[in-house]
Write a protein that holds these residues in place. Structure first.
Motif, mmCIF file in Angstrom:
data_model
loop_
_atom_site.group_PDB
_atom_site.id
_atom_site.type_symbol
_atom_site.label_atom_id
_atom_site.label_comp_id
_atom_site.label_asym_id
_atom_site.label_seq_id
_atom_site.Cartn_x
_atom_site.Cartn_y
_atom_site.Cartn_z
ATOM 1 N N ALA A 131 0.818 -1.212 0.000
ATOM 2 C CA ALA A 131 0.000 0.000 0.000
ATOM 3 C C ALA A 131 0.851 1.261 0.000
ATOM 4 O O ALA A 131 0.635 2.176 -0.806
ATOM 5 C CB ALA A 131 -0.943 -0.001 1.207
ATOM 6 N N TYR A 132 1.824 1.321 0.880
ATOM 7 C CA TYR A 132 2.665 2.518 0.941
ATOM 8 C C TYR A 132 3.580 2.618 -0.277
ATOM 9 O O TYR A 132 3.840 3.714 -0.774
ATOM 10 C CB TYR A 132 3.469 2.572 2.245
ATOM 11 C CG TYR A 132 2.594 2.889 3.432
ATOM 12 C CD1 TYR A 132 1.774 4.017 3.441
ATOM 13 C CD2 TYR A 132 2.582 2.064 4.548
ATOM 14 C CE1 TYR A 132 0.969 4.303 4.523
ATOM 15 C CE2 TYR A 132 1.769 2.354 5.643
ATOM 16 C CZ TYR A 132 0.966 3.475 5.622
ATOM 17 O OH TYR A 132 0.167 3.761 6.695
ATOM 18 N N GLY A 133 4.053 1.482 -0.768
ATOM 19 C CA GLY A 133 4.863 1.493 -1.982
ATOM 20 C C GLY A 133 4.078 2.046 -3.157
ATOM 21 O O GLY A 133 4.583 2.861 -3.938
ATOM 22 N N GLY A 185 1.977 13.050 -1.788
ATOM 23 C CA GLY A 185 2.844 14.085 -1.242
ATOM 24 C C GLY A 185 3.434 13.832 0.128
ATOM 25 O O GLY A 185 4.564 14.226 0.398
ATOM 26 N N SER A 186 2.722 13.172 1.009
ATOM 27 C CA SER A 186 3.241 13.012 2.371
ATOM 28 C C SER A 186 3.803 11.623 2.651
ATOM 29 O O SER A 186 4.222 11.345 3.771
ATOM 30 C CB SER A 186 2.138 13.343 3.392
ATOM 31 O OG SER A 186 1.107 12.379 3.305
ATOM 32 N N ILE A 187 3.822 10.765 1.647
ATOM 33 C CA ILE A 187 4.362 9.421 1.854
ATOM 34 C C ILE A 187 5.657 9.286 1.056
ATOM 35 O O ILE A 187 5.653 9.044 -0.140
ATOM 36 C CB ILE A 187 3.363 8.320 1.404
ATOM 37 C CG1 ILE A 187 2.007 8.480 2.075
ATOM 38 C CG2 ILE A 187 3.962 6.936 1.669
ATOM 39 C CD1 ILE A 187 2.007 8.256 3.570
ATOM 40 N N ASN A 188 6.773 9.456 1.761
ATOM 41 C CA ASN A 188 8.074 9.218 1.150
ATOM 42 C C ASN A 188 8.675 7.976 1.799
ATOM 43 O O ASN A 188 8.052 7.341 2.660
ATOM 44 C CB ASN A 188 8.989 10.446 1.271
ATOM 45 C CG ASN A 188 9.267 10.813 2.724
ATOM 46 O OD1 ASN A 188 9.210 9.985 3.632
ATOM 47 N ND2 ASN A 188 9.566 12.074 2.951
ATOM 48 N N TYR A 189 9.887 7.645 1.417
ATOM 49 C CA TYR A 189 10.529 6.437 1.912
ATOM 50 C C TYR A 189 10.597 6.419 3.446
ATOM 51 O O TYR A 189 10.176 5.451 4.088
ATOM 52 C CB TYR A 189 11.933 6.318 1.300
ATOM 53 C CG TYR A 189 12.706 5.141 1.810
ATOM 54 C CD1 TYR A 189 12.492 3.879 1.291
ATOM 55 C CD2 TYR A 189 13.640 5.289 2.834
ATOM 56 C CE1 TYR A 189 13.192 2.785 1.766
ATOM 57 C CE2 TYR A 189 14.347 4.202 3.318
ATOM 58 C CZ TYR A 189 14.116 2.956 2.775
ATOM 59 O OH TYR A 189 14.800 1.878 3.257
ATOM 60 N N THR A 190 11.102 7.483 4.035
ATOM 61 C CA THR A 190 11.267 7.541 5.493
ATOM 62 C C THR A 190 9.930 7.420 6.206
ATOM 63 O O THR A 190 9.795 6.680 7.187
ATOM 64 C CB THR A 190 11.981 8.851 5.886
ATOM 65 O OG1 THR A 190 13.234 8.904 5.191
ATOM 66 C CG2 THR A 190 12.219 8.930 7.377
ATOM 67 N N ALA A 191 8.934 8.132 5.708
ATOM 68 C CA ALA A 191 7.603 8.077 6.322
ATOM 69 C C ALA A 191 7.010 6.673 6.213
ATOM 70 O O ALA A 191 6.431 6.165 7.181
ATOM 71 C CB ALA A 191 6.678 9.101 5.677
ATOM 72 N N ALA A 192 7.148 6.056 5.055
ATOM 73 C CA ALA A 192 6.583 4.721 4.853
ATOM 74 C C ALA A 192 7.246 3.696 5.769
ATOM 75 O O ALA A 192 6.560 2.863 6.375
ATOM 76 C CB ALA A 192 6.714 4.309 3.389
ATOM 77 N N VAL A 193 8.577 3.752 5.877
ATOM 78 C CA VAL A 193 9.268 2.827 6.784
ATOM 79 C C VAL A 193 8.749 3.022 8.206
ATOM 80 O O VAL A 193 8.407 2.058 8.900
ATOM 81 C CB VAL A 193 10.804 3.017 6.731
ATOM 82 C CG1 VAL A 193 11.486 2.260 7.862
ATOM 83 C CG2 VAL A 193 11.365 2.566 5.385
ATOM 84 N N GLU A 194 8.657 4.251 8.651
ATOM 85 C CA GLU A 194 8.195 4.519 10.018
ATOM 86 C C GLU A 194 6.751 4.073 10.227
ATOM 87 O O GLU A 194 6.417 3.513 11.284
ATOM 88 C CB GLU A 194 8.361 6.001 10.354
ATOM 89 C CG GLU A 194 7.982 6.349 11.779
ATOM 90 C CD GLU A 194 8.649 5.482 12.853
ATOM 91 O OE1 GLU A 194 7.960 5.122 13.841
ATOM 92 O OE2 GLU A 194 9.849 5.151 12.719
#
Length: 182
Positions: A141-143, A151-160
């Motif tokens: 889903a996040y990928g 806009g608010s879902i980048n790699y760092t945010a998705a991992v967290e």
């Protein structure tokens, strides 16, 4: 005619003639199936290699989560996997490939989760299969959101975000250094 254009495009990208491609593959669909399978294998292999040599189940979990996400919106492998997902309803072979990918990723998480449970590092809040399925579903889903340029879902945010669920599911703080995309 559309398949001919695609075959020509594929041949041009590979620096080959259409005839050379058809010499090795009976049709474009066979070529696409093999290419997609190769991407799936590379995706899984990269994840396995990333945790090879790590002793801590917590570290393995963090690194595995990080490896299941696109590095950015231009990640070619994840973009291809997303496109494959869109085509799965029309092509049963693609659906079977994606089902196998999902199941293999869940199994990878089960090994990590059960290992952590056996060592006492994790106190699982459910069975390892359910937790593994949820983690893989969150990665998917996040990928997808990342590739779709949310806009608010980048790699760092998705991992967290995924690790926030994993912390609850494992009872472990997973306070390890941030994993970097492979």
């Amino acid at each position: 005619k559309g398949a001919d254009v695609r075959l020509k495009d594929i041949a041009d990208m590979a620096g080959l003639t259409s005839g050379a491609i058809l010499y090795h593959f009976p049709d474009v669909q066979s070529l696409l199936l093999e290419a997609n399978q190769a991407v799936i294998e590379r995706f899984l292999d990269n994840r396995v290699k990333a945790i090879r040599g790590l002793a801590s189940p917590a570290e393995k979990l963090v690194v595995t989560v990080a490896g299941g996400l696109p590095v950015n919106a231009e990640d070619a492998d994840v973009k291809l996997l997303c496109a494959l997902g869109g085509a799965a309803s029309r092509y049963p072979a693609y659906a079977a490939m994606l089902t196998s990918l999902f199941d293999r990723q869940v199994a990878m998480y089960q090994v990590i989760l059960e290992s952590g449970s056996a060592t006492g590092d994790f106190h699982l809040k459910g069975d390892s299969e359910t937790i593994g399925r949820n983690i893989v579903a969150l990665e998917d889903a996040y990928g997808y959101r990342m590739v779709a340029r949310h806009g608010s879902i980048n790699y760092t945010a998705a991992v967290e975000l995924i690790l926030s669920y994993a912390r609850i599911a494992t009872g472990h703080p997973l306070d390890l250094p941030a994993a970097t995309p492979s």
